[in-house]
Scaffold this motif. Structure first.
Motif, PDB file in Angstrom:
ATOM      1  N   ILE A 315       0.791  -1.228   0.000  1.00 19.06           N
ATOM      2  CA  ILE A 315       0.000   0.000   0.000  1.00 19.06           C
ATOM      3  C   ILE A 315       0.825   1.279   0.000  1.00 19.06           C
ATOM      4  O   ILE A 315       0.268   2.364  -0.172  1.00 19.06           O
ATOM      5  N   MET A 316       2.142   1.191   0.195  1.00 20.92           N
ATOM      6  CA  MET A 316       2.969   2.390   0.280  1.00 20.92           C
ATOM      7  C   MET A 316       3.969   2.434  -0.867  1.00 20.92           C
ATOM      8  O   MET A 316       4.460   1.394  -1.302  1.00 20.92           O
ATOM      9  N   PRO A 317       4.284   3.637  -1.363  1.00 21.24           N
ATOM     10  CA  PRO A 317       5.329   3.748  -2.390  1.00 21.24           C
ATOM     11  C   PRO A 317       6.674   3.315  -1.826  1.00 21.24           C
ATOM     12  O   PRO A 317       6.920   3.394  -0.619  1.00 21.24           O
ATOM     13  N   THR A 318       7.553   2.879  -2.705  1.00 23.70           N
ATOM     14  CA  THR A 318       8.834   2.305  -2.267  1.00 23.70           C
ATOM     15  C   THR A 318       9.719   3.299  -1.528  1.00 23.70           C
ATOM     16  O   THR A 318      10.639   2.891  -0.823  1.00 23.70           O
ATOM     17  N   GLU A 319       9.474   4.604  -1.694  1.00 20.25           N
ATOM     18  CA  GLU A 319      10.300   5.617  -1.019  1.00 20.25           C
ATOM     19  C   GLU A 319       9.611   6.204   0.203  1.00 20.25           C
ATOM     20  O   GLU A 319      10.040   7.226   0.736  1.00 20.25           O
ATOM     21  N   HIS A 320       8.551   5.560   0.682  1.00 24.33           N
ATOM     22  CA  HIS A 320       7.851   6.077   1.860  1.00 24.33           C
ATOM     23  C   HIS A 320       8.791   6.037   3.069  1.00 24.33           C
ATOM     24  O   HIS A 320       9.516   5.057   3.278  1.00 24.33           O
TER      25      HIS A 320
END
Length: 418
Positions: A315-320
């Motif tokens: 659910i989160m972008p890889t750079e979160h």
């Protein structure tokens, strides 16, 4: 999107439009969409309209307003970022509970009724993205443009106070929370969930100011109101327990903190969808506490950290920024297990994301002053002030700060932790 979303099967057409609209104050984004025409009911129509277009070579595809997309990945870099998405059905079993939960959360509450998303909802999204300055402008604009009789002014005051809390302006934060409580009284929102929300964030403010007794009192007030309205199982009750657990943990009441962390996670698992973002935080917080106990529960901590990582990857972008916390916790677990090969792998991921700058000024100061690294001699993950970075791999530094320092930490953990 008020009518149609215009897309193209030709990537070069999309890139041409990007190159035509280069501005220094904007970020270019290319959306890559996977759309399966065989999806079950609940999908808005879309169609290839090339043969009806004045420019058939563009291979235009139109999506109807109201189409729902699931973001699967975000790739940053180059002249534009790429957002990968999949067209979704409203009836998809794995996404419907999450969609309904987030719609209700971002819609907010007024007189006990769930409200649809609004400009305030957009500002909350910005707030959750750590864009506090932009979110604050939206919150204040909404507040000052609303009428004095608007019951939603309670929420607007609460949101402005939350921004002040996260940016370290505690006096201003307390002032906005006081305004919110007064508006609650004037609109007869007594024992209403919005009043509990105010007590909950006031508890967070008191915790930041090290006023622990007042924080516990505020959390208990919020918990009492939530129970009156929702019973024992609700996501906000889980939030209450989690915040109280964090407070007890800072006071070194580790037994009580463990109990509250476990209760929070148990309530959240029963009330939230399986891929809800809050489950990342609950699992990770419990894992980190398990590492601090006198008798560390490494395998259990690893299980919860893996669960947090699994949800975050969905659910989160890889750079979160949360991945920094996950990777560092994973590395620490393997380090304590004496599996230095795996710990180094996870710590390298931390270093790869280390340049990510969050809006939280305290974290910025930490990253600016400290250099985190894995010692090549003892394989421990530690840090050193950047002004002394030249001695980070020396034997003297390892002997004094690593061997002796970690020995003192182990004594403190054994004597003080439960």
């Amino acid at each position: 999107m008020s009518s149609f979303l215009s897309t193209s099967l030709q990537r070069s057409v999309a890139e041409l439009h990007i190159n035509e609209n280069n501005r220094d104050d904007e970020v270019n984004v290319l959306f890559e969409i996977i759309a399966d025409p065989k999806l079950p009911g609940g999908v808005q129509p879309f169609a290839d309209v090339s043969r009806f277009s004045q420019f058939p070579e563009e291979k235009e595809v139109l999506f109807m307003a109201g189409s729902i997309f699931h973001i699967t990945d975000v790739i940053s870099g180059g002249s534009f970022s790429i957002v990968k998405m999949e067209l979704c059905s409203k009836e998809m079993n794995d996404l419907k509970p999450l969609f309904e939960t987030l719609r209700n959360e971002y819609g907010g509450e007024q007189a006990g009724k769930e409200q649809e998303a609004s400009l305030n909802s957009f500002a909350i999204v910005l707030f959750n993205m750590y864009r506090y300055d932009i979110a604050d402008r939206f919150f204040r604009r909404i507040y000052y443009e609303s009428s004095n009789n608007d019951p939603n002014r309670v929420r607007y005051c609460l949101n402005i106070g939350n921004v002040a809390l996260h940016t370290g302006h505690y006096e201003e934060c307390a002032d906005w929370y006081d305004r919110a409580l007064k508006l609650c009284e004037s609109h007869s929102f007594i024992d209403h969930p919005i009043e509990a929300n105010i007590h909950l964030v006031r508890g967070n403010l008191y915790a930041k100011q090290h006023r622990r007794k007042q924080a516990i009192t505020s959390y208990n007030k919020a918990l009492t109101i939530y129970r009156k309205n929702f019973g024992e199982n609700h996501s906000r009750i889980a939030t209450c327990y989690s915040n109280m657990a964090g407070l007890f943990e800072r006071q070194k009441y580790y037994g009580t903190s463990l109990e509250y962390h476990e209760t929070a996670l148990n309530v959240a698992n029963h009330t939230l969808p399986a891929t809800h973002p809050d489950l990342v935080f609950y699992n990770l917080n419990l894992a980190k506490l398990l590492l601090e106990l006198r008798h560390r529960e490494l395998q259990r901590a690893l299980t919860h950290t893996k669960k947090a990582c699994e949800i975050a990857q969905k659910i989160m972008p890889t750079e979160h920024p949360k991945f920094l916390d996950i990777y560092e916790t994973m590395g620490k677990i393997y380090e304590l297990m004496q599996d230095f090969e795996r710990s180094t792998l996870w710590y390298n991921k931390v270093d790869a994301l280390g340049g990510w700058q969050m809006a939280d000024v305290h974290i910025q100061r930490k990253w600016n002053k400290r250099k985190e690294f894995t010692c090549i001699r003892c394989h421990r993950r530690t840090w050193i002030y950047r002004s002394f970075e030249w001695m980070k791999d020396t034997r003297l530094n390892c002997l004094i700060f690593h061997d002796f320092g970690f020995f003192l930490l182990d004594i403190e953990r054994y004597c003080c932790h439960y």
